[in-house]
Write an enzyme that holds these catalytic residues in place. Structure first.
Site, PDB file in Angstrom:
ATOM      1  N   LYS A 156       0.834  -1.214   0.000  1.00 22.02           N
ATOM      2  CA  LYS A 156       0.000   0.000   0.000  1.00 22.02           C
ATOM      3  C   LYS A 156       0.867   1.263   0.000  1.00 22.02           C
ATOM      4  O   LYS A 156       0.637   2.175  -0.785  1.00 22.02           O
ATOM      5  CB  LYS A 156      -0.902   0.002   1.251  1.00 22.02           C
ATOM      6  CG  LYS A 156      -1.565   1.342   1.513  1.00 22.02           C
ATOM      7  CD  LYS A 156      -2.437   1.324   2.747  1.00 22.02           C
ATOM      8  CE  LYS A 156      -1.739   1.603   4.048  1.00 22.02           C
ATOM      9  NZ  LYS A 156      -1.447   3.027   4.337  1.00 22.02           N
ATOM     10  N   ASN A 157       1.860   1.296   0.885  1.00 20.72           N
ATOM     11  CA  ASN A 157       2.611   2.536   1.049  1.00 20.72           C
ATOM     12  C   ASN A 157       3.635   2.765  -0.064  1.00 20.72           C
ATOM     13  O   ASN A 157       4.283   3.813  -0.106  1.00 20.72           O
ATOM     14  CB  ASN A 157       3.273   2.579   2.434  1.00 20.72           C
ATOM     15  CG  ASN A 157       2.219   2.774   3.521  1.00 20.72           C
ATOM     16  OD1 ASN A 157       1.057   3.107   3.226  1.00 20.72           O
ATOM     17  ND2 ASN A 157       2.603   2.555   4.765  1.00 20.72           N
ATOM     18  N   ARG A 198      -4.979  10.852   4.032  1.00 21.79           N
ATOM     19  CA  ARG A 198      -3.854  11.763   4.198  1.00 21.79           C
ATOM     20  C   ARG A 198      -2.867  11.661   3.036  1.00 21.79           C
ATOM     21  O   ARG A 198      -2.294  12.658   2.588  1.00 21.79           O
ATOM     22  CB  ARG A 198      -3.167  11.409   5.515  1.00 21.79           C
ATOM     23  CG  ARG A 198      -2.325  12.471   6.050  1.00 21.79           C
ATOM     24  CD  ARG A 198      -1.557  12.007   7.243  1.00 21.79           C
ATOM     25  NE  ARG A 198      -0.198  12.487   7.117  1.00 21.79           N
ATOM     26  CZ  ARG A 198       0.176  13.713   7.394  1.00 21.79           C
ATOM     27  NH1 ARG A 198      -0.694  14.565   7.864  1.00 21.79           N
ATOM     28  NH2 ARG A 198       1.418  14.094   7.225  1.00 21.79           N
ATOM     29  N   CYS A 213      -5.108  12.842  12.472  1.00 22.71           N
ATOM     30  CA  CYS A 213      -5.713  11.517  12.318  1.00 22.71           C
ATOM     31  C   CYS A 213      -5.560  10.782  13.632  1.00 22.71           C
ATOM     32  O   CYS A 213      -4.980  11.307  14.574  1.00 22.71           O
ATOM     33  CB  CYS A 213      -5.082  10.760  11.172  1.00 22.71           C
ATOM     34  SG  CYS A 213      -3.405  10.292  11.530  1.00 22.71           S
ATOM     35  N   ARG A 262       0.252  14.812  12.824  1.00 23.36           N
ATOM     36  CA  ARG A 262       0.871  14.613  11.518  1.00 23.36           C
ATOM     37  C   ARG A 262       0.925  15.882  10.664  1.00 23.36           C
ATOM     38  O   ARG A 262       0.237  16.010   9.651  1.00 23.36           O
ATOM     39  CB  ARG A 262       0.153  13.481  10.762  1.00 23.36           C
ATOM     40  CG  ARG A 262       0.262  12.165  11.500  1.00 23.36           C
ATOM     41  CD  ARG A 262      -0.475  11.060  10.804  1.00 23.36           C
ATOM     42  NE  ARG A 262       0.325  10.390   9.802  1.00 23.36           N
ATOM     43  CZ  ARG A 262      -0.131   9.394   9.039  1.00 23.36           C
ATOM     44  NH1 ARG A 262      -1.366   8.997   9.153  1.00 23.36           N
ATOM     45  NH2 ARG A 262       0.653   8.822   8.173  1.00 23.36           N
ATOM     46  N   PRO A 263       1.786  16.790  11.042  1.00 21.62           N
ATOM     47  CA  PRO A 263       1.927  18.031  10.267  1.00 21.62           C
ATOM     48  C   PRO A 263       2.571  17.782   8.898  1.00 21.62           C
ATOM     49  O   PRO A 263       3.043  16.679   8.613  1.00 21.62           O
ATOM     50  CB  PRO A 263       2.842  18.890  11.142  1.00 21.62           C
ATOM     51  CG  PRO A 263       3.532  17.955  12.057  1.00 21.62           C
ATOM     52  CD  PRO A 263       2.675  16.739  12.199  1.00 21.62           C
ATOM     53  N   ILE A 264       2.586  18.841   8.047  1.00 20.08           N
ATOM     54  CA  ILE A 264       3.196  18.720   6.720  1.00 20.08           C
ATOM     55  C   ILE A 264       4.316  19.742   6.547  1.00 20.08           C
ATOM     56  O   ILE A 264       4.712  20.068   5.437  1.00 20.08           O
ATOM     57  CB  ILE A 264       2.132  18.917   5.603  1.00 20.08           C
ATOM     58  CG1 ILE A 264       1.313  20.187   5.875  1.00 20.08           C
ATOM     59  CG2 ILE A 264       1.251  17.705   5.442  1.00 20.08           C
ATOM     60  CD1 ILE A 264       0.531  20.674   4.683  1.00 20.08           C
ATOM     61  N   ASP A 302       4.340   0.747  11.978  1.00 14.01           N
ATOM     62  CA  ASP A 302       3.143   0.113  11.415  1.00 14.01           C
ATOM     63  C   ASP A 302       2.968  -1.340  11.870  1.00 14.01           C
ATOM     64  O   ASP A 302       1.975  -1.977  11.514  1.00 14.01           O
ATOM     65  CB  ASP A 302       3.183   0.170   9.875  1.00 14.01           C
ATOM     66  CG  ASP A 302       3.010   1.586   9.363  1.00 14.01           C
ATOM     67  OD1 ASP A 302       2.561   2.445  10.134  1.00 14.01           O
ATOM     68  OD2 ASP A 302       3.342   1.833   8.186  1.00 14.01           O
ATOM     69  N   VAL A 322       7.846   7.290  16.753  1.00 13.16           N
ATOM     70  CA  VAL A 322       7.560   7.912  15.452  1.00 13.16           C
ATOM     71  C   VAL A 322       6.298   8.778  15.509  1.00 13.16           C
ATOM     72  O   VAL A 322       6.288   9.903  15.029  1.00 13.16           O
ATOM     73  CB  VAL A 322       7.447   6.834  14.348  1.00 13.16           C
ATOM     74  CG1 VAL A 322       7.096   7.471  13.001  1.00 13.16           C
ATOM     75  CG2 VAL A 322       8.750   6.044  14.238  1.00 13.16           C
ATOM     76  N   ARG A 374      -8.654  -0.350   4.461  1.00 17.82           N
ATOM     77  CA  ARG A 374      -7.750   0.614   3.837  1.00 17.82           C
ATOM     78  C   ARG A 374      -6.432  -0.052   3.475  1.00 17.82           C
ATOM     79  O   ARG A 374      -5.758   0.396   2.540  1.00 17.82           O
ATOM     80  CB  ARG A 374      -7.450   1.771   4.806  1.00 17.82           C
ATOM     81  CG  ARG A 374      -8.594   2.741   4.986  1.00 17.82           C
ATOM     82  CD  ARG A 374      -8.139   3.926   5.820  1.00 17.82           C
ATOM     83  NE  ARG A 374      -6.773   4.255   5.460  1.00 17.82           N
ATOM     84  CZ  ARG A 374      -5.795   4.570   6.311  1.00 17.82           C
ATOM     85  NH1 ARG A 374      -6.048   4.632   7.596  1.00 17.82           N
ATOM     86  NH2 ARG A 374      -4.592   4.842   5.894  1.00 17.82           N
TER      87      ARG A 374
HETATM   88  N1  EPU Z   1       6.145  14.695  10.475  1.00 22.61           N
HETATM   89  C1  EPU Z   1       6.307  16.035  10.753  1.00 22.61           C
HETATM   90  N2  EPU Z   1       6.264  16.931   9.717  1.00 22.61           N
HETATM   91  C2  EPU Z   1       6.057  16.539   8.423  1.00 22.61           C
HETATM   92  C3  EPU Z   1       5.894  15.163   8.144  1.00 22.61           C
HETATM   93  C4  EPU Z   1       5.941  14.255   9.196  1.00 22.61           C
HETATM   94  O1  EPU Z   1       6.493  16.415  11.906  1.00 22.61           O
HETATM   95  O2  EPU Z   1       6.037  17.402   7.546  1.00 22.61           O
HETATM   96  C5  EPU Z   1       6.156  13.726  11.585  1.00 22.61           C
HETATM   97  C6  EPU Z   1       4.816  13.004  11.719  1.00 22.61           C
HETATM   98  O3  EPU Z   1       3.883  13.757  12.446  1.00 22.61           O
HETATM   99  C7  EPU Z   1       5.220  11.723  12.414  1.00 22.61           C
HETATM  100  C8  EPU Z   1       6.627  11.453  11.853  1.00 22.61           C
HETATM  101  O4  EPU Z   1       7.080  12.695  11.297  1.00 22.61           O
HETATM  102  O5  EPU Z   1       5.311  11.919  13.791  1.00 22.61           O
HETATM  103  C9  EPU Z   1       6.656  10.390  10.768  1.00 22.61           C
HETATM  104  O6  EPU Z   1       5.805  10.735   9.717  1.00 22.61           O
HETATM  105  P1  EPU Z   1       6.096  10.349   8.200  1.00 22.61           P
HETATM  106  O7  EPU Z   1       6.015  11.580   7.395  1.00 22.61           O
HETATM  107  O8  EPU Z   1       7.342   9.517   8.108  1.00 22.61           O
HETATM  108  O9  EPU Z   1       4.845   9.433   7.885  1.00 22.61           O
HETATM  109  P2  EPU Z   1       3.871   9.533   6.666  1.00 22.61           P
HETATM  110  O10 EPU Z   1       4.639   9.737   5.412  1.00 22.61           O
HETATM  111  O11 EPU Z   1       2.766  10.444   6.986  1.00 22.61           O
HETATM  112  C10 EPU Z   1       4.063   6.976   6.130  1.00 22.61           C
HETATM  113  C11 EPU Z   1       3.102   5.821   6.009  1.00 22.61           C
HETATM  114  C12 EPU Z   1       2.541   5.484   7.381  1.00 22.61           C
HETATM  115  C13 EPU Z   1       3.716   5.128   8.300  1.00 22.61           C
HETATM  116  C14 EPU Z   1       4.733   6.284   8.345  1.00 22.61           C
HETATM  117  C15 EPU Z   1       5.974   5.956   9.147  1.00 22.61           C
HETATM  118  C16 EPU Z   1       2.214   6.119   3.797  1.00 22.61           C
HETATM  119  C17 EPU Z   1       1.048   6.390   2.939  1.00 22.61           C
HETATM  120  N3  EPU Z   1       2.030   6.181   5.112  1.00 22.61           N
HETATM  121  O12 EPU Z   1       3.292   8.053   6.651  1.00 22.61           O
HETATM  122  O13 EPU Z   1       1.705   4.357   7.214  1.00 22.61           O
HETATM  123  O14 EPU Z   1       3.252   4.875   9.600  1.00 22.61           O
HETATM  124  O15 EPU Z   1       5.141   6.612   6.992  1.00 22.61           O
HETATM  125  O16 EPU Z   1       6.614   4.828   8.673  1.00 22.61           O
HETATM  126  O17 EPU Z   1       3.296   5.811   3.295  1.00 22.61           O
HETATM  127  C18 EPU Z   1       0.005   2.838   7.788  1.00 22.61           C
HETATM  128  O18 EPU Z   1       0.240   2.236   6.715  1.00 22.61           O
HETATM  129  O19 EPU Z   1      -0.737   2.356   8.687  1.00 22.61           O
HETATM  130  C19 EPU Z   1       0.608   4.144   8.010  1.00 22.61           C
HETATM  131  C20 EPU Z   1       0.155   5.000   8.914  1.00 22.61           C
END
Ligand code: EPU
Length: 419
Positions: free
Chosen positions: A22-23, A93, A117, A122-124, A305, A327, A397
Site C-alpha cells: 500500500k505505502n 492523508r 488523524c 501529523r503536520p506537513i 506500522d 515515530v 484501507r
Molecule cells: N512529520 C512532521 N512533519 C512533516 C511530516 C511528518 O512532523 O512534515 C512527523 C509526523 O507527524 C510523524 C513522523 O514525522 O510523527 C513520521 O511521519 P512520516 O512523514 O514519516 O509518515 P507519513 O509519510 O505520513 C508513512 C506511512 C505510514 C507510516 C509512516 C511511518 C504512507 C502512505 N504512510 O506516513 O503508514 O506509519 O510513513 O513509517 O506511506 C500505515 O500504513 O498504517 C501508516 C500510517
C-alpha cells in the site's frame, strides 16, 4: 456497518501470499502525474486507499483504468488541474502526495490541508520546507495550502526528521527542477526505493534512495513506463505475528525478507523459528516463549506500522515487554481495546508496559486505525470466545481480503453486515 467476528483458532497452518505494498503504491500513483504518457502499474492491491487515490487522479484530469488482475493504468497526458478537491484529500492523508507532482508539472498546486488523524497530528511542515527550498512560494489560508513556482531550482534540503512522505513529495517535486537537489536525513524505507525506481524508469535521475542522502538531478521531461510494486512488508509482518501468536506454522510467499529484518530478529528473540528464502518466509511459532522490548524507529528500525500487532503478541508471551513508540505521538489507541479483551497494558508516556499472561477474552472492540484493527484480529485469534470488531473500514484501507487469507490457513473469522 460491517463487522469482523473472530473466534479462538488453533495453530494456523498453510500458505499466505502477500499483495503489493500500500505505502509504495500510493506515492507511485501520485507520481504517475509526472509522466507524459500512459503508465502501467502491476501488483496493485485492491484496497480502499488505492481506489481513493484513483478517484483523486481522475478528479485531477488523468484517465485511470479500473483495477483488474492487480493491474492499473494511468494516463496523465491530458490537461491536469492544479487543485485537488477537499472531499478526497480529507478521505486519505496520502492524497497530499499529489502536491509535489502537481507543483513540478504545472508550477502550481492548491490542496486542502490534511487534518489530524487517529495516530497523531501529523503536520506537513517538512513537505512545505522542501517545496519552499526548491523556490516555491507557499501560502496557507482558508484550510488550503497553495504552492507556486515559475521554476523549481535544485538545492540541498535537510529534513529535521526522516519523514517518509516529505522525502517522497520532495523527490517527486525535484525530478524536473533545474540543477541538483540533495535531500539529507532522508527516509530510507523500501517504499522510497520503489518510488525512486519508478521515477528513474520514467527517465528521472534519482540516486541514493534507501540511504540517508538522496540526489536528484533535474531532467527536462519524463516519459512513461510499466512498473510492478514491491510486496507489502507490513502485511507480511502481520501474518508472521499471526503464526507466532497461534503457535502455528505459516509459509508466507511473495516477500522480500531483507525488508523485515527487525521483525524477524524480534520474533526470533521470542523463540519463533523463521526460515528465510529468496522470496518467502516460513514462520513456526511452536516454541514461542518470553516477552521482549521493542522501540519503533524510522527504517531500518522496528516499523511503527507493526507496533500494535506486536503488542498483541506480547499479551500472550511470558513476562513483561515494553513497547516504546518514537515515530507518532498518539499511536496507542489499541491499548484500551486490548485491555477490554483482558490484556494488562499500562501506558507510561511514550511507552506501553505489557504484562503477558495469555488469558485474553473475546469482546466487542473497535478498530481505531488500520494497524490497531489488525492487532485486534490477531488478539481475537487467541482470545476465548468471540471478538467482534467494529469500524473495520480502517482495516479495508490496508489489508487485501484479510478474512479470506486467514480463513485459508485455519482461522475462524468472518465478516458480517450489520442491519
Ligand atoms: N512529520 C512532521 N512533519 C512533516 C511530516 C511528518 O512532523 O512534515 C512527523 C509526523 O507527524 C510523524 C513522523 O514525522 O510523527 C513520521 O511521519 P512520516 O512523514 O514519516 O509518515 P507519513 O509519510 O505520513 C508513512 C506511512 C505510514 C507510516 C509512516 C511511518 C504512507 C502512505 N504512510 O506516513 O503508514 O506509519 O510513513 O513509517 O506511506 C500505515 O500504513 O498504517 C501508516 C500510517
Amino acid at each position: 456497518m460491517a463487522k469482523i467476528l473472530v473466534e479462538k483458532s488453533g495453530p494456523l497452518s498453510g500458505t499466505i501470499k502477500i499483495n503489493g505494498a500500500k505505502n509504495a503504491v500510493l506515492p507511485i500513483l501520485a507520481a504517475t502525474l509526472l509522466a507524459s504518457d500512459k503508465c502501467v502499474l502491476e501488483e496493485i492491491p485492491n484496497l480502499r486507499d488505492v481506489s481513493v487515490m484513483g478517484e483523486l487522479l481522475t478528479a485531477l484530469g488523468a484517465k485511470v483504468s479500473p483495477l483488474k488482475d492487480g493491474c492499473m493504468e494511468v494516463d496523465p497526458s491530458g490537461e491536469i488541474l492544479g487543485e485537488a478537491p477537499y472531499e478526497l484529500i480529507q478521505k486519505m492523508r496520502a492524497s497530499f502526495f499529489v502536491m509535489g507532482p502537481l507543483l513540478a508539472k504545472n508550477g502550481v498546486a492548491r490542496i486542502s490541508m490534511p487534518g489530524g488523524c487517529a495516530i497523531g497530528a501529523r503536520p506537513i511542515d517538512l513537505h512545505l520546507k522542501g517545496f519552499s527550498a526548491l523556490g516555491a512560494e507557499i501560502e496557507l489560508g482558508h484550510g488550503f495550502v497553495e504552492a507556486r513556482a515559475e521554476k523549481l531550482v535544485g538545492t540541498t534540503i535537510y529534513l529535521d526528521f526522516p519523514s517518509v512522505g516529505a522525502t517522497e513529495n520532495i523527490m517527486m517535486a525535484a525530478t524536473m527542477a533545474e540543477g541538483t537537489t540533495i535531500i539529507e536525513n532522508a527516509a530510507e524505507e523500501p517504499e522510497i526505493i520503489d518510488l525512486a525506481n519508478f521515477l528513474n524508469k520514467l527517465g528521472a535521475n534519482v540516486k541514493g534512495a534507501g540511504t540517508d542522502t538522496i540526489k536528484i538531478v533535474g531532467v527536462e521531461s519524463l516519459g512513461s513506463t510499466v512498473h510492478a510494486v514491491i510486496p507489502d512488508r507490513i502485511e507480511t509482518g502481520t501474518y508472521m505475528i499471526a503464526a507466532a501468536m497461534t503457535r502455528g506454522n505459516l509459509m508466507i510467499e511473495n516477500v522480500v525478507p531483507s525488508h523485515l529484518k527487525p521483525i524477524i530478529a524480534k520474533l526470533r528473540e521470542c523463540g519463533v523459528e523463521i526460515e528465510e528464502g529468496d522470496d518467502y518466509l516460513r514462520v513456526d511459532g511452536k516454541n514461542l516463549t518470553g516477552s521482549v522490548d521493542i522501540t519503533t524507529l524510522p527504517y531500518p528500525g522496528f516499523p511503527t506500522d507493526l507496533q500494535a500487532q506486536f503488542m498483541s503478541l506480547l499479551t500472550v508471551t511470558e513476562g513483561t515487554g515494553i513497547v516504546s513508540e518514537t515515530v507518532f505521538e498518539n499511536r496507542f489507541m489499541h491499548v484500551s481495546e486490548l485491555n477490554r479483551m483482558g490484556a494488562n497494558i499500562k501506558i507510561e508516556g511514550h511507552s506501553a508496559v505489557v504484562q503477558g499472561h495469555g488469558n485474553l477474552q473475546g469482546a466487542q472492540v473497535k478498530a481505531t486505525d488500520l494497524r490497531a484493527g489488525a492487532a485486534l484480529i490477531l488478539a481475537g485469534l487467541v482470545a476465548d470466545g468471540v471478538t467482534e470488531i467494529g469500524d473495520i473500514y480502517h482495516i479495508d484501507r490496508g489489508y487485501v481480503a484479510i478474512e479470506e487469507k486467514l480463513r485459508g490457513v485455519g482461522a475462524n473469522i468472518r465478516r458480517v453486515e450489520e442491519e
